[in-house]
Structure formats: structure tokens, C-alpha cells
Design a protein around this motif. Structure first.
Motif, mmCIF file in Angstrom:
data_model
loop_
_atom_site.group_PDB
_atom_site.id
_atom_site.type_symbol
_atom_site.label_atom_id
_atom_site.label_comp_id
_atom_site.label_asym_id
_atom_site.label_seq_id
_atom_site.Cartn_x
_atom_site.Cartn_y
_atom_site.Cartn_z
ATOM 1 N N PRO A 1 0.930 -1.051 0.182
ATOM 2 C CA PRO A 1 0.118 0.029 0.133
ATOM 3 C C PRO A 1 0.766 1.391 0.006
ATOM 4 O O PRO A 1 1.961 1.320 0.303
ATOM 5 N N VAL A 2 0.111 2.494 -0.290
ATOM 6 C CA VAL A 2 0.752 3.867 -0.122
ATOM 7 C C VAL A 2 0.361 4.041 1.457
ATOM 8 O O VAL A 2 -0.932 4.114 1.652
ATOM 9 N N PRO A 3 1.168 3.937 2.416
ATOM 10 C CA PRO A 3 0.592 3.989 3.733
ATOM 11 C C PRO A 3 0.082 5.545 3.890
ATOM 12 O O PRO A 3 0.623 6.628 3.236
ATOM 13 N N TYR A 4 -0.757 5.574 4.801
ATOM 14 C CA TYR A 4 -1.477 6.794 4.964
ATOM 15 C C TYR A 4 -1.737 6.666 6.685
ATOM 16 O O TYR A 4 -2.205 5.921 7.116
ATOM 17 N N PHE A 5 -1.427 8.128 6.969
ATOM 18 C CA PHE A 5 -2.215 8.141 8.637
ATOM 19 C C PHE A 5 -2.372 9.859 8.677
ATOM 20 O O PHE A 5 -2.093 10.651 7.862
ATOM 21 N N TRP A 6 -3.183 10.212 9.816
ATOM 22 C CA TRP A 6 -3.533 11.533 10.118
ATOM 23 C C TRP A 6 -3.149 11.712 11.647
ATOM 24 O O TRP A 6 -3.313 10.787 12.454
ATOM 25 N N SER A 7 -3.274 12.958 11.965
ATOM 26 C CA SER A 7 -2.898 13.354 13.274
ATOM 27 C C SER A 7 -3.974 14.521 13.436
ATOM 28 O O SER A 7 -3.673 15.465 12.776
ATOM 29 N N GLU A 8 -4.583 14.930 14.621
ATOM 30 C CA GLU A 8 -5.157 16.120 15.182
ATOM 31 C C GLU A 8 -4.508 16.641 16.061
ATOM 32 O O GLU A 8 -4.465 16.332 17.252
ATOM 33 N N GLN A 9 -3.730 17.689 15.913
ATOM 34 C CA GLN A 9 -2.699 18.326 17.183
ATOM 35 C C GLN A 9 -2.802 19.891 16.916
ATOM 36 O O GLN A 9 -2.776 20.481 15.892
ATOM 37 N N PHE A 10 -3.063 20.388 17.976
ATOM 38 C CA PHE A 10 -3.122 22.012 18.213
ATOM 39 C C PHE A 10 -3.981 22.715 17.190
ATOM 40 O O PHE A 10 -3.501 23.612 16.733
ATOM 41 N N GLY A 11 -5.097 21.944 17.081
ATOM 42 C CA GLY A 11 -6.202 22.612 16.180
ATOM 43 C C GLY A 11 -5.989 22.563 14.667
ATOM 44 O O GLY A 11 -6.423 23.148 13.525
ATOM 45 N N ARG A 12 -4.665 21.517 14.211
ATOM 46 C CA ARG A 12 -4.295 21.498 12.879
ATOM 47 C C ARG A 12 -4.675 19.897 12.431
ATOM 48 O O ARG A 12 -4.748 18.860 13.350
ATOM 49 N N PHE A 13 -5.058 19.796 11.400
ATOM 50 C CA PHE A 13 -5.297 18.234 10.591
ATOM 51 C C PHE A 13 -3.988 18.206 9.788
ATOM 52 O O PHE A 13 -3.928 18.772 8.890
ATOM 53 N N VAL A 14 -3.229 17.079 10.424
ATOM 54 C CA VAL A 14 -2.309 16.833 9.573
ATOM 55 C C VAL A 14 -2.343 15.374 8.945
ATOM 56 O O VAL A 14 -2.606 14.394 9.847
ATOM 57 N N GLN A 15 -1.906 15.482 7.749
ATOM 58 C CA GLN A 15 -1.894 13.920 6.956
ATOM 59 C C GLN A 15 -0.763 13.698 6.313
ATOM 60 O O GLN A 15 -0.088 14.670 5.903
ATOM 61 N N TYR A 16 -0.286 12.379 6.347
ATOM 62 C CA TYR A 16 0.769 12.020 5.640
ATOM 63 C C TYR A 16 0.394 10.706 4.715
ATOM 64 O O TYR A 16 -0.193 10.068 5.095
#
Ligand SMILES: Cc1cc2nc3c(=O)[nH]c(=O)nc-3n(C[C@H](O)[C@H](O)[C@H](O)COP(=O)(O)OP(=O)(O)OC[C@H]3O[C@@H](n4cnc5c(N)ncnc54)[C@H](O)[C@@H]3O)c2cc1C
Length: 395
Positions: free
Chosen positions: A306-321
Motif C-alpha cells: 500500500p501507499v501508507p497513510y495516517f492523520w493526526s489532529e494536533q493543536f487545532g491542525r489536521f495533519v495528514q501524511y
């Protein structure tokens, strides 16, 4: 079919086996006593009391999946095709290992009052009243969990200090240039971030750093990483890697016949990225099980790459990789990293292989597809945040 581990990967394996037409008996054995649940909300809505729990919306009874909860599996004897559990031996024809990961603890902190981890529903339940008391909290580790916990603790009105041994947050995951703007997020949220801060020891009421600084702490949350929960496989013949990861092949089979492994507990060789990947993210625990079920039941081998994917919600920001990058890959910025929304892309030769998007979900969605397709990009067009990613392909 027996699945060990009732987290995302274990539950999805049972669901995928049924979706793909398997009619025989399926049992999922899990050590935790709770109805199987999702972990990402634990550091977000559950911690803040905005959600009661995060139980999976799966009707196990109507799927004909037997759940054996509160039952730890202690060992595997492949020659007899049997597991040893707290409740006695369990036979299997095909076995799927989905025991996930467990948090790394700080030596000497077991049993110290007020020291917490954040991996399970029980951990989150123990932390809820800690947040409600609005203590001074010290978080050890500025990784994904540390940042998410610090976010929740600030929202709950606690004073929060994060101590990090490295020179920046997320040092294991992102290069210095990318992590640098994230440092400011801590200060903006009123969190004190102390880098180059090595913990000497933790005592009741305080964290003592190697330089002698004593940080008062009503509670301490240790978020210094996780390792595959595979100690129980010692001596079973299932080959493990240097991080304790089950060494799965590209079809998620282990070194033992009819034993598969999926989710946080297993690594797999990626032809796409030319290296073995150990992914500790939710999407991998969702996608991998479909491949496992396909390979158990199907006639045609399905390769997991797969193409790995994740997200994180920190300090009011939506971070995705999405993707996977190495130090040698070329970085291209889209937008100003001090602004609320920006993206950084990684190119190998001229192909897009990974991207990190902060507050730019469209970049992420388009980028993920371009990575999957192995598309060549025009680096100059890519650097223009006003242009959509799909319009930045090389002609
Ligand atoms: C607080 C938190 C927040 C997260 N947030 C995000 C996020 O925002 N985005 C993201 O992409 N990922 C996130 N993750 C990661 C994601 O939740 C994991 O990648 C995912 O849960 C992995 O699923 P899994 O089934 O492989 O393992 P797990 O969820 O760890 O489940 C494994 C299960 O197996 C059980 N088990 C272990 N050993 C045994 C044994 N010997 N016998 C029986 N049972 C056993 C365990 O008790 C556990 O219930 C987060 C993780 C945590 C802890």
C-alpha cells in the motif's frame, strides 16, 4: 479461522473473511475485556469526554464471529496447530496474528503513582479525571501521541510541559525543516516544549531531567513509542524482526505455514519503496486484513504494497501524511510553513513518493492517488500552492 487480537486489524480480518465469502467458523481472541474498539478517538474525543467510547460498529453475532474477550493468548505451537490461552488450548486451521503494539515504558516508572501511558481504553479512562483536575502535566515525548495528548490536556485547561530528548518534535518521523514550524504550534497552544531534555527519573510529583531540572508534575504521560506485542511468540518458530515485528512476506504470510500477520504487529516488504515497512497507523490495520482474507481464501495471490497513510489532529491542525520518504528524497514545499495550511512533497527522481499536508486535505487526496499511480511531477508547478496537485504532473 482463529484471529489473535481484537483491535482494528483483528476485527477487520474477521469482517473481510465474511465479506469475501468464508462460511466456516471464525473466532477472534482478545486480551482486553472491552467490546472491540477503535484507538484514534482515545487521544481525542474519548479523552475529552466528547464520546463515551469508540466501540466498533460491527454486529459480531450476525456476522457469525465468535468473540473471546478478556483472554490473553500465551503461546503458539504450530506443530500441533494450537494456541495456548489463559482459558486453555485453542486449535486452528488458519491463524491470523493481529496483536498490535504496546507502548514502550520508561524503566523504573512502573508503579510510580501518577505515571500514565495512552494506548488502551482503560488508559484513557484513567486519564480523564486527571485532565478534569487541571493538574500541571508533564508529557514525555513529542511524538504523535505526545502532541495529541498535549492538545487535549490544554483544551481541558491543564498546564502542560512536553519534554523531548531530541532537538525537535517528531524527530523519528520528519526531517528538521518540516518539524521546525511545528515547534511553534506548541508555544501557540500555550504548551511549554523542552527539547534536548533527557529524563533522568520520574518520582511522585515530579520529573527530574538529566541536567538536574525538576519539573513539578501532578501527572506524567509517557509517549515514547510503541513496539509490536509479540513477546508471546518467542520459541514458536514465527520469525521476528529487530523491532519484535512479525516478519511477514508480501502476501502477509509469516514464516510458519497457514499463519498470517497484519496491523501494528507485522512488517512487510514493500516493492514500491524498496524496503521493509513497519507501519503503526490505522489505515494499515484497515487495508491489510483485506489482503490477508484474500490470500487465505482466494485463488490468485494478492500482494500487499500500500501507499501508507495516517492523520493526526494536533493543536487545532489536521495533519495528514501519505507515502514513505527517505532522507535522500527531494523535498518540495507548497506554501509557507508558518501559515495555517501548507504541504511538503517528496520526489524520488521526479516521481511523487510521499507528502505531508497540514490543513490541505485536497492535496492529500490528490497526492495519494498520484503516489499510487507513480506519476512524474513538474517540481516547479508542484511548488505553487495555488495550482492543484493533479495539474502539477509532468507532461
Ligand atoms: C491513542 C492513540 C491514538 C491514535 N491515533 C491515530 C490517528 O490519529 N491516526 C492513525 O493513523 N493512527 C492512530 N493510532 C494508531 C492506530 O490506532 C493503530 O495503528 C491501530 O490501532 C492498529 O491496530 P491493530 O489491530 O494492529 O493493533 P491494536 O489496536 O494494538 O490491537 C491489538 C489488540 O490485540 C490485543 N492483544 C495483544 N496481545 C495479545 C495476546 N497475546 N492475546 C490476545 N490479545 C492480545 C491487544 O490487547 C489489542 O486489543 C493511534 C493509536 C493510539 C494508541
Amino acid at each position: 479461522m482463529v484471529v489473535v487480537g481484537a483491535g482494528m486489524a483483528g476485527v477487520q480480518t474477521a469482517v473481510a473473511l465474511r465479506e469475501q465469502g468464508f462460511k466456516g467458523p471464525v473466532a477472534v481472541i482478545g486480551a482486553e475485556p472491552h467490546q472491540p474498539y477503535d484507538r484514534p478517538p482515545l487521544s481525542k474525543a474519548v479523552l475529552l469526554g466528547k464520546a463515551e467510547d469508540s466501540a466498533f460498529d460491527v454486529d459480531f453475532e450476525s456476522l457469525g464471529v465468535e468473540l473471546r474477550l478478556g483472554c490473553e493468548v500465551l503461546g503458539l505451537r504450530p506443530a500441533e496447530r494450537e494456541l495456548d490461552t489463559e482459558a486453555g488450548p485453542v486449535p486452528y486451521d488458519v491463524l491470523v496474528l493481529a496483536t498490535g503494539a504496546e507502548p514502550i515504558t520508561m524503566p523504573g516508572t512502573e508503579g510510580v503513582p501518577g505515571v500514565h501511558l495512552l494506548r488502551t481504553l482503560d488508559d484513557a479512562e484513567r486519564l480523564k479525571p486527571v485532565l478534569a483536575r487541571q493538574h500541571e502535566i508533564v508529557v514525555v515525548g513529542a511524538g504523535w501521541i505526545g502532541a495529541e495528548f498535549a492538545t487535549a490536556a490544554r483544551q481541558a485547561g491543564c498546564a502542560v510541559t512536553v519534554v523531548e530528548a531530541a532537538d525537535r518534535p517528531l524527530a523519528g518521523a520528519l526531517p528538521a525543516e518540516v518539524a521546525a514550524p511545528m515547534t511553534a504550534w506548541y508555544a501557540d497552544a500555550g504548551v511549554e516544549l523542552r527539547t534536548h531534555a533527557r529524563v533522568e527519573h520520574i518520582e511522585p510529583g515530579a520529573v527530574v531531567l538529566a541536567d538536574g531540572t525538576r519539573l513539578p508534575a501532578g501527572a506524567v504521560v509517557v509517549g515514547i513509542g510503541a513496539r509490536p506485542a509479540t513477546a508471546w511468540l518467542a520459541g514458536s518458530g514465527v520469525e521476528l524482526g529487530p523491532h519484535g515485528d512479525v516478519l511477514a512476506d508480501d502476501r502477509l504470510r509469516t514464516s510458519v505455514e497457514d499463519v498470517y500477520a497484519v496491523g501494528d504487529c507485522a512488517s512487510f516488504p514493500s516493492a514500491r519503496y524498496g524496503e521493509r515497512l513497519l507501519v503503526h497507523h490505522w489505515d494499515n490495520a484497515l487495508q491489510g486484513p483485506r489482503t490477508v482474507a484474500g490470500n487465505i481464501l482466494g485463488e490468485t495471490p494478492a500482494v500487499y504494497d500500500p501507499v501508507p497513510y495516517f492523520w493526526s489532529e494536533q493543536f487545532g491542525r489536521f495533519v495528514q501524511y501519505a507515502g514513505h520518504h527517505a532522507a535522500a528524497d527531494q523535498m518540495v514545499w507548497r506554501g509557507d510553513p508558518t501559515s495555517p495550511a501548507w504541504t511538503v512533497c517528496w520526489l524520488r527522481e521526479d516521481r511523487l513518493i510521499a507528502l505531508l499536508a497540514v490543513g490541505r486535505p485536497r492535496d492529500l487526496a490528490q497526492g495519494r492517488r498520484l503516489i499510487e499511480a507513480g506519476r512524474s511531477m513538474n517540481a516547479e508547478a508542484l511548488a505553487d500552492p495555488a495550482k492543484s496537485l493533479k495539474d502539477a504532473t509532468a507532461t
